[in-house]
Design a protein around this motif. Structure first.
Motif, PDB file in Angstrom:
ATOM      1  N   GLU A   1      22.671  -3.635 -42.353  1.00  0.00           N
ATOM      2  CA  GLU A   1      22.523  -2.186 -42.441  1.00  0.00           C
ATOM      3  C   GLU A   1      23.036  -1.506 -41.180  1.00  0.00           C
ATOM      4  O   GLU A   1      22.991  -2.077 -40.089  1.00  0.00           O
TER       5      GLU A   1
ATOM      6  N   LEU B   1      23.417   5.960 -44.585  1.00  0.00           N
ATOM      7  CA  LEU B   1      23.209   4.564 -44.277  1.00  0.00           C
ATOM      8  C   LEU B   1      24.213   3.706 -45.030  1.00  0.00           C
ATOM      9  O   LEU B   1      24.624   4.042 -46.142  1.00  0.00           O
ATOM     10  N   SER B   2      24.591   2.592 -44.419  1.00  0.00           N
ATOM     11  CA  SER B   2      25.512   1.649 -45.036  1.00  0.00           C
ATOM     12  C   SER B   2      24.883   0.269 -45.076  1.00  0.00           C
ATOM     13  O   SER B   2      24.155  -0.118 -44.157  1.00  0.00           O
ATOM     14  N   CYS B   3      25.173  -0.466 -46.127  1.00  0.00           N
ATOM     15  CA  CYS B   3      24.730  -1.850 -46.273  1.00  0.00           C
ATOM     16  C   CYS B   3      25.934  -2.682 -46.673  1.00  0.00           C
ATOM     17  O   CYS B   3      26.467  -2.513 -47.779  1.00  0.00           O
TER      18      CYS B   3
ATOM     19  N   TRP C   1      17.783   0.208 -51.656  1.00  0.00           N
ATOM     20  CA  TRP C   1      17.268   0.633 -50.363  1.00  0.00           C
ATOM     21  C   TRP C   1      15.752   0.767 -50.448  1.00  0.00           C
ATOM     22  O   TRP C   1      15.227   1.396 -51.381  1.00  0.00           O
TER      23      TRP C   1
ATOM     24  N   TYR D   1      15.565  -0.610 -45.205  1.00  0.00           N
ATOM     25  CA  TYR D   1      16.065  -1.949 -45.463  1.00  0.00           C
ATOM     26  C   TYR D   1      16.949  -1.966 -46.705  1.00  0.00           C
ATOM     27  O   TYR D   1      16.628  -1.333 -47.707  1.00  0.00           O
ATOM     28  N   CYS D   2      18.014  -2.710 -46.625  1.00  0.00           N
ATOM     29  CA  CYS D   2      18.840  -3.010 -47.779  1.00  0.00           C
ATOM     30  C   CYS D   2      18.350  -4.299 -48.421  1.00  0.00           C
ATOM     31  O   CYS D   2      17.932  -5.225 -47.724  1.00  0.00           O
TER      32      CYS D   2
ATOM     33  N   THR E   1      17.406  -0.631 -40.501  1.00  0.00           N
ATOM     34  CA  THR E   1      17.929   0.368 -39.584  1.00  0.00           C
ATOM     35  C   THR E   1      16.933   1.526 -39.512  1.00  0.00           C
ATOM     36  O   THR E   1      16.415   1.969 -40.533  1.00  0.00           O
TER      37      THR E   1
END
Length: 126
Positions: free
Chosen positions: A6, A20-22, A36, A95-96, A120
């Protein structure tokens, strides 16, 4: 095995936005559920949003519906969470997560996820 990383967390003022990115690696990305979750201080982990990687169908918890949106870049094997209109109660570790699911599976069933990223932090100030 699957690895989830993440990024994109930070500190923002109420009403602000974050994305946000995963990033997914290590296994087959297609025909999975990606989701997520978040966990605030002293609270239990809760599902926020989910997406089925092969159909692009999505699910949202009512607490974020209309403010957050989940999306993916299939070529990059990356899932995003666009968070708009952030509130202090959105502050949490995000959290992813993923689980292998084929067909028309319901990715909004939060208890099924079995692989997790490290998280993250998102902090929203008033």
């Amino acid at each position: 095995q699957v690895q989830l990383v993440e990024s994109g967390g930070g500190s923002v003022q109420a009403g602000g936005s974050l994305r946000l990115s995963c990033q997914f690696s290590g296994d087959t990305y297609s025909r999975n559920c990606m989701a997520w979750f978040r966990q605030g201080l002293g609270k239990e982990r809760e599902g926020v949003a989910a997406i089925k990687t092969d159909t692009n169908y999505d699910w949202y918890d009512n607490s974020v519906k209309g403010r957050f949106s989940i999306s993916q870049d299939v070529a990059k094997k990356t899932v995003y969470l666009q968070m708009n209109g952030l509130k202090p109660e959105d502050s949490a570790m995000y959290y992813c997560a993923t689980v292998a699911r084929g067909g028309g599976w319901n990715c909004g069933f939060w208890r099924q996820y079995d692989k997790w990223g490290q998280g993250t932090q998102v902090t929203v100030s008033s």
